[in-house]
Design a protein around this motif. Structure first.
Motif, PDB file in Angstrom:
ATOM      1  N   ARG A 177       0.847  -1.201   0.000  1.00 32.79           N
ATOM      2  CA  ARG A 177       0.000   0.000   0.000  1.00 32.79           C
ATOM      3  C   ARG A 177       0.883   1.252   0.000  1.00 32.79           C
ATOM      4  O   ARG A 177       0.680   2.179  -0.769  1.00 32.79           O
ATOM      5  CB  ARG A 177      -0.899  -0.025   1.237  1.00 32.79           C
ATOM      6  N   LEU A 181       1.690   4.890  -2.504  1.00 32.69           N
ATOM      7  CA  LEU A 181       1.214   6.159  -1.958  1.00 32.69           C
ATOM      8  C   LEU A 181       2.303   7.211  -1.963  1.00 32.69           C
ATOM      9  O   LEU A 181       3.478   6.909  -1.769  1.00 32.69           O
ATOM     10  CB  LEU A 181       0.745   5.961  -0.509  1.00 32.69           C
ATOM     11  N   ASP A 182       1.856   8.448  -2.151  1.00 36.43           N
ATOM     12  CA  ASP A 182       2.778   9.573  -2.043  1.00 36.43           C
ATOM     13  C   ASP A 182       2.888   9.910  -0.548  1.00 36.43           C
ATOM     14  O   ASP A 182       1.868  10.179   0.101  1.00 36.43           O
ATOM     15  CB  ASP A 182       2.193  10.747  -2.836  1.00 36.43           C
ATOM     16  N   GLY A 186      -0.458  11.495   0.852  1.00 37.72           N
ATOM     17  CA  GLY A 186      -1.275  10.285   1.047  1.00 37.72           C
ATOM     18  C   GLY A 186      -2.062   9.918  -0.206  1.00 37.72           C
ATOM     19  O   GLY A 186      -2.830   8.956  -0.205  1.00 37.72           O
ATOM     20  N   ALA A 188      -2.499   8.554  -4.193  1.00 38.32           N
ATOM     21  CA  ALA A 188      -1.827   7.501  -4.973  1.00 38.32           C
ATOM     22  C   ALA A 188      -0.635   8.131  -5.683  1.00 38.32           C
ATOM     23  O   ALA A 188      -0.635   9.338  -5.948  1.00 38.32           O
ATOM     24  CB  ALA A 188      -2.809   6.947  -5.997  1.00 38.32           C
ATOM     25  N   ASN A 189       0.393   7.332  -5.934  1.00 45.15           N
ATOM     26  CA  ASN A 189       1.535   7.883  -6.671  1.00 45.15           C
ATOM     27  C   ASN A 189       1.515   7.420  -8.134  1.00 45.15           C
ATOM     28  O   ASN A 189       0.621   6.679  -8.546  1.00 45.15           O
ATOM     29  CB  ASN A 189       2.861   7.566  -5.953  1.00 45.15           C
TER      30      ASN A 189
END
Ligand SMILES: Nc1nc2c(ncn2[C@@H]2O[C@H](COP(=O)(O)OP(=O)(O)OP(=O)(O)O)[C@@H](O)[C@H]2O)c(=O)[nH]1
Length: 346
Positions: A177, A181-182, A186, A188-189
Motif C-alpha cells: 500500500r 502512496l505519495d 497520502g 496515490a503515486n
C-alpha cells in the motif's frame, strides 16, 4: 558282560518311559510355539501399529500448524488443537461440518474450482487462503491439502495443513500500500496511474460511458516556497491534495505525479461535458486561498483534459494528450479559465 547286556535290556524301555513325559512336553511346547507364532507376530504388529498411532497422535496434537482431516464427501473428521486456536471453534462445532463454513468470501468460484482440479489431478493443492474465524474476523493461511489413499487405492480422506500467515500478509499488504502512496499527501503515486486509467477505460468500454484523464499543475507554487519556506509549500500541497480529493467522486483516482503536478482519472462519466464540469470544480477548489501560519496564500491551477473514447483508447495516448492540453492551458492568460480539452480528432 551278559549281566550288563541284561541290565541294558531292562534299562532302555525303562529310560524311554522315563523321558516320555519330557519329550511329550517338548513336542507340545514346540507345537504350541508353532501355533502361537502367527498370534505373536500379530500382537507385535499391533503394538508397532499402536506405537505408530501414538507417535502420529502426538505430532497431530503438538503441531503448531493447524491440521484438518476431511472425508471425501467433504465432512470434517478431525482437527487438532492448533486448528481450533486458529479458527476459534471448538472441536464439536466443526466435526461433521463442511469446511466451506470457514470461507471468507474473499475468493471466487474459480479459485475453489482450481483447488479441486489440482486435488483431483495432482492429489495435492498448495496456496494462500483467507478464511473466517468464529468471531467473524479473517485470517490468512498458507495451506497444503493432500489426498490420502487407502491400501486399496481408494480415496480415504484429505489432510489439510494450515500455517497462520495473517501478520505477515498484513505487513506485506501495508508495504505494498505504501509503495503506491505519495508520502507527503497520502494520494496515490505515479505507479498506480496507468493501472487506474486502463481500468477506467475498460469499465467505460463495458458500460458505454466515458472516462477522462485530467492533468493538473499548480501555478505560482514556486513563489510560495520562495516566500514562505518549504514547509509552507508542503502545507499548500497537502491542502491541494485534500481539495482535489474533495472535488471528485470516491471512484475517481487522484494521483500526485511529483512536485506540484497531479493527475485525476475520472471514471463512468456521461460525456466529455461532464469531464469539463469536474475540471472547473477542481480548479475552483484549488484556487481558493490556503491559510498558513505566516498568512494566506493563493495559487493558481492549469488543467488539461483528454477523454475516452473521443480522444483515443490507449493509456499512453490519453496521458500525452492531456499533458499537451495542460501545457496549452499554462500558456493562456492568468485570469482566463486555464482548462483546455485535447482537440477533438478531425
Ligand atoms: N514544498 C515543496 N516543494 C516542492 C516539492 N516538490 C517539488 N517542489 C518544488 O515545487 C516547485 C515547482 O516548480 P514550478 O513547477 O516551476 O512551480 P510553479 O511556480 O507553479 O511554476 P509553473 O508550474 O510553471 O506555473 C519547485 O520549486 C520544486 O522545488 C515538495 O514536495 N514540497
Amino acid at each position: 558282560a551278559a549281566s550288563h547286556a541284561e541290565q541294558g535290556g531292562w534299562d532302555r524301555p525303562f529310560a524311554a518311559l522315563a523321558i516320555a513325559p519330557f519329550a511329550a512336553a517338548a513336542l507340545g511346547w514346540l507345537a504350541w510355539r508353532r501355533a502361537a507364532a502367527p498370534l505373536r507376530r500379530r500382537v507385535a504388529k499391533a503394538e508397532r501399529e499402536a506405537a505408530r498411532l501414538r507417535l502420529a497422535a502426538s505430532v497431530f496434537d503438538a503441531s503448531a500448524e493447524g491440521i484438518l482431516l476431511v472425508s471425501p464427501t467433504g465432512q470434517i473428521l478431525a482437527l487438532n488443537e492448533a486448528f481450533g486456536r486458529m479458527t476459534g471453534y471448538r472441536r464439536e462445532e466443526l466435526i461433521g461440518r463442511n469446511p466451506r463454513m470457514l470461507q471468507s468470501g474473499r475468493h471466487d468460484v474459480a479459485f475453489y474450482a482450481a483447488m479441486w482440479a489440482s486435488l483431483r489431478t495432482e492429489g495435492q493443492w498448495r496456496g494462500q487462503l483467507w478464511d473466517r474465524r468464529r468471531d467473524g474476523s479473517l485470517f490468512a493461511a498458507l495451506v497444503t491439502i493432500s489426498a490420502v489413499h487407502g491400501a486399496d487405492g481408494a480415496l480415504s480422506h484429505y489432510v489439510a495443513l494450515f500455517s497462520d500467515i495473517t501478520e505477515m500478509r498484513r505487513r506485506q499488504d501495508e508495504v505494498e500500500r505504501l509503495a503506491f502512496l505519495d508520502p507527503l499527501t497520502g494520494l496515490a503515486n505515479r505507479r498506480l496511474l496507468a493501472e487506474r486509467l486502463s481500468v477506467a477505460i475498460r469499465d467505460a468500454a463495458a458500460t458505454g460511458r466515458c472516462a477522462a484523464v485530467c492533468m493538473v499543475d499548480l501555478d505560482g507554487f514556486k513563489a510560495v516556497n520562495d516566500a514562505h519556506g518549504h514547509a509552507a509549500g508542503d502545507a499548500v500541497l497537502v491542502a491541494s491534495a485534500q481539495r482535489l480529493q474533495g472535488a471528485v467522486r470516491s471512484r475517481d483516482t487522484v494521483v500526485r505525479t511529483g512536485g506540484d503536478e497531479f493527475v485525476i482519472v475520472l471514471t463512468a462519466l456521461v460525456d466529455e461535458a461532464e469531464a469539463l464540469e469536474v475540471a472547473q470544480r477542481v480548479r475552483a477548489a484549488l484556487t481558493e486561498p490556503v491559510a498558513l501560519l505566516s498568512g494566506c496564500v493563493t495559487v493558481g491551477a492549469s488543467l488539461g483534459l483528454a477523454c475516452y473514447p473521443r480522444d483515443g483508447a490507449d493509456v499512453e495516448r490519453l496521458l500525452r494528450l492531456s499533458d499537451d492540453a495542460m501545457y496549452r492551458a499554462k500558456g493562456q492568460d492568468r485570469d482566463r479559465d486555464r482548462i483546455v480539452m485535447a482537440p477533438a480528432p478531425p
